[in-house]
Design a protein around this motif. Sequence first.
Motif, mmCIF file in Angstrom:
data_model
loop_
_atom_site.group_PDB
_atom_site.id
_atom_site.type_symbol
_atom_site.label_atom_id
_atom_site.label_comp_id
_atom_site.label_asym_id
_atom_site.label_seq_id
_atom_site.Cartn_x
_atom_site.Cartn_y
_atom_site.Cartn_z
ATOM 1 N N LEU A 110 0.829 -1.204 0.000
ATOM 2 C CA LEU A 110 0.000 0.000 0.000
ATOM 3 C C LEU A 110 0.865 1.256 0.000
ATOM 4 O O LEU A 110 0.561 2.242 -0.674
ATOM 5 C CB LEU A 110 -0.950 0.002 1.191
ATOM 6 N N THR A 111 1.966 1.217 0.740
ATOM 7 C CA THR A 111 2.875 2.361 0.809
ATOM 8 C C THR A 111 3.602 2.572 -0.514
ATOM 9 O O THR A 111 3.707 3.692 -1.010
ATOM 10 C CB THR A 111 3.913 2.166 1.937
ATOM 11 N N ASP A 112 4.106 1.476 -1.099
ATOM 12 C CA ASP A 112 4.892 1.583 -2.330
ATOM 13 C C ASP A 112 4.053 2.051 -3.520
ATOM 14 O O ASP A 112 4.509 2.850 -4.326
ATOM 15 C CB ASP A 112 5.541 0.244 -2.684
ATOM 16 N N TYR A 113 2.840 1.551 -3.648
ATOM 17 C CA TYR A 113 2.031 1.823 -4.839
ATOM 18 C C TYR A 113 0.958 2.878 -4.625
ATOM 19 O O TYR A 113 0.547 3.539 -5.578
ATOM 20 C CB TYR A 113 1.404 0.525 -5.379
ATOM 21 N N GLY A 114 0.476 3.007 -3.400
ATOM 22 C CA GLY A 114 -0.527 4.023 -3.106
ATOM 23 C C GLY A 114 0.086 5.409 -3.173
ATOM 24 O O GLY A 114 1.299 5.571 -3.169
ATOM 25 N N ILE A 115 -0.766 6.407 -3.218
ATOM 26 C CA ILE A 115 -0.288 7.782 -3.360
ATOM 27 C C ILE A 115 0.176 8.352 -2.022
ATOM 28 O O ILE A 115 -0.306 7.961 -0.966
ATOM 29 C CB ILE A 115 -1.366 8.685 -3.980
ATOM 30 N N SER A 116 1.111 9.280 -2.129
ATOM 31 C CA SER A 116 1.537 10.048 -0.957
ATOM 32 C C SER A 116 1.252 11.518 -1.273
ATOM 33 O O SER A 116 0.990 11.880 -2.418
ATOM 34 C CB SER A 116 3.024 9.818 -0.677
ATOM 35 N N ASN A 117 1.329 12.355 -0.256
ATOM 36 C CA ASN A 117 0.972 13.772 -0.437
ATOM 37 C C ASN A 117 1.844 14.500 -1.447
ATOM 38 O O ASN A 117 1.462 15.548 -1.957
ATOM 39 C CB ASN A 117 0.993 14.500 0.905
ATOM 40 N N SER A 118 3.016 13.947 -1.769
ATOM 41 C CA SER A 118 3.906 14.612 -2.722
ATOM 42 C C SER A 118 3.621 14.230 -4.181
ATOM 43 O O SER A 118 4.170 14.830 -5.096
ATOM 44 C CB SER A 118 5.365 14.280 -2.384
ATOM 45 N N ASP A 119 2.757 13.235 -4.396
ATOM 46 C CA ASP A 119 2.461 12.802 -5.771
ATOM 47 C C ASP A 119 1.593 13.833 -6.499
ATOM 48 O O ASP A 119 0.691 14.427 -5.919
ATOM 49 C CB ASP A 119 1.757 11.438 -5.769
ATOM 50 N N LYS A 120 1.886 13.997 -7.771
ATOM 51 C CA LYS A 120 1.124 14.934 -8.610
ATOM 52 C C LYS A 120 0.490 14.220 -9.808
ATOM 53 O O LYS A 120 -0.473 14.709 -10.385
ATOM 54 C CB LYS A 120 2.035 16.045 -9.141
ATOM 55 N N ASN A 121 1.072 13.081 -10.197
ATOM 56 C CA ASN A 121 0.606 12.323 -11.357
ATOM 57 C C ASN A 121 0.078 10.980 -10.861
ATOM 58 O O ASN A 121 0.828 10.198 -10.275
ATOM 59 C CB ASN A 121 1.748 12.116 -12.350
ATOM 60 N N ILE A 122 -1.210 10.729 -11.115
ATOM 61 C CA ILE A 122 -1.835 9.538 -10.539
ATOM 62 C C ILE A 122 -2.680 8.800 -11.571
ATOM 63 O O ILE A 122 -3.212 9.394 -12.506
ATOM 64 C CB ILE A 122 -2.721 9.899 -9.325
ATOM 65 N N LEU A 123 -2.783 7.504 -11.345
ATOM 66 C CA LEU A 123 -3.670 6.666 -12.137
ATOM 67 C C LEU A 123 -4.778 6.183 -11.224
ATOM 68 O O LEU A 123 -4.513 5.631 -10.159
ATOM 69 C CB LEU A 123 -2.908 5.465 -12.712
ATOM 70 N N VAL A 124 -6.021 6.425 -11.632
ATOM 71 C CA VAL A 124 -7.182 5.976 -10.865
ATOM 72 C C VAL A 124 -7.724 4.726 -11.535
ATOM 73 O O VAL A 124 -7.933 4.706 -12.756
ATOM 74 C CB VAL A 124 -8.270 7.071 -10.810
ATOM 75 N N ILE A 125 -7.936 3.686 -10.732
ATOM 76 C CA ILE A 125 -8.463 2.419 -11.227
ATOM 77 C C ILE A 125 -9.813 2.176 -10.558
ATOM 78 O O ILE A 125 -9.901 2.152 -9.331
ATOM 79 C CB ILE A 125 -7.495 1.256 -10.902
ATOM 80 N N LEU A 126 -10.835 2.021 -11.390
ATOM 81 C CA LEU A 126 -12.188 1.751 -10.887
ATOM 82 C C LEU A 126 -12.646 0.384 -11.384
ATOM 83 O O LEU A 126 -12.392 0.015 -12.530
ATOM 84 C CB LEU A 126 -13.163 2.807 -11.401
ATOM 85 N N ILE A 127 -13.329 -0.351 -10.519
ATOM 86 C CA ILE A 127 -13.943 -1.620 -10.900
ATOM 87 C C ILE A 127 -15.447 -1.440 -10.711
ATOM 88 O O ILE A 127 -15.887 -1.002 -9.648
ATOM 89 C CB ILE A 127 -13.399 -2.773 -10.038
ATOM 90 N N HIS A 128 -16.207 -1.753 -11.747
ATOM 91 C CA HIS A 128 -17.635 -1.452 -11.708
ATOM 92 C C HIS A 128 -18.408 -2.323 -12.693
ATOM 93 O O HIS A 128 -17.813 -2.959 -13.572
ATOM 94 C CB HIS A 128 -17.856 0.029 -12.038
ATOM 95 N N LYS A 129 -19.734 -2.297 -12.561
ATOM 96 C CA LYS A 129 -20.600 -2.930 -13.551
ATOM 97 C C LYS A 129 -20.599 -2.033 -14.789
ATOM 98 O O LYS A 129 -20.345 -0.825 -14.692
ATOM 99 C CB LYS A 129 -22.006 -3.101 -12.987
#
Length: 179
Positions: free
Chosen positions: A94-113
């Motif tokens: 979670l620490t390595d891949y999740g975002i931290s407050n210094s991140d500016k570029n992010i990928l959002v992954i959604l799982i849905h119907k």
Amino acid sequence: MDNYCVELDQETGLHCTLLLFTNVTNISKVREKIIIGKLHCCVVKASLISDAFQAVVAANKAAVNAKQNRLITRTVYTEILYCLSMSKNISRSLTDYGISNSDKNILVILIHKLDEEQPILEVLGSIKGERIPISRIQEFTDVNLIKKTYKIDEDELCVSSLTDAIVSRISSKEFMSIK
């Protein structure tokens, strides 16, 4: 801008949508909403993603685990972070891949119907940053960080692409011993 949406394993009946953002100015608020359960998505450091396929493979693995009641983490979204990671330590994943407050570029992954739009609209309304096409993900990829994180050496890249090397590791994590 079209959403990048793919069907996951048919057994799950779910789809995965990827949204890429740059110059995000409210990361701490986004993290807070995710932690308290007000935002249902996985947010990953864009620097650790070499290709959309990498994220989809991890999302698919997490969705299948959820469908089969075999989640190792508490939610399907933390499971994606766990699946992306080579570590079997949940906190580290979670620490390595999740975002931290210094991140500016992010990928959002959604799982849905398939026709479920509410989670996507919630994300779009919650993130203050520039949404850009997923095809630009490689502009934010830190190849050296990925090679170090996934323990990929140059010899392997002579016979395999970076993305293939990563996906192989994600797919076989349960069977590998981490160096």
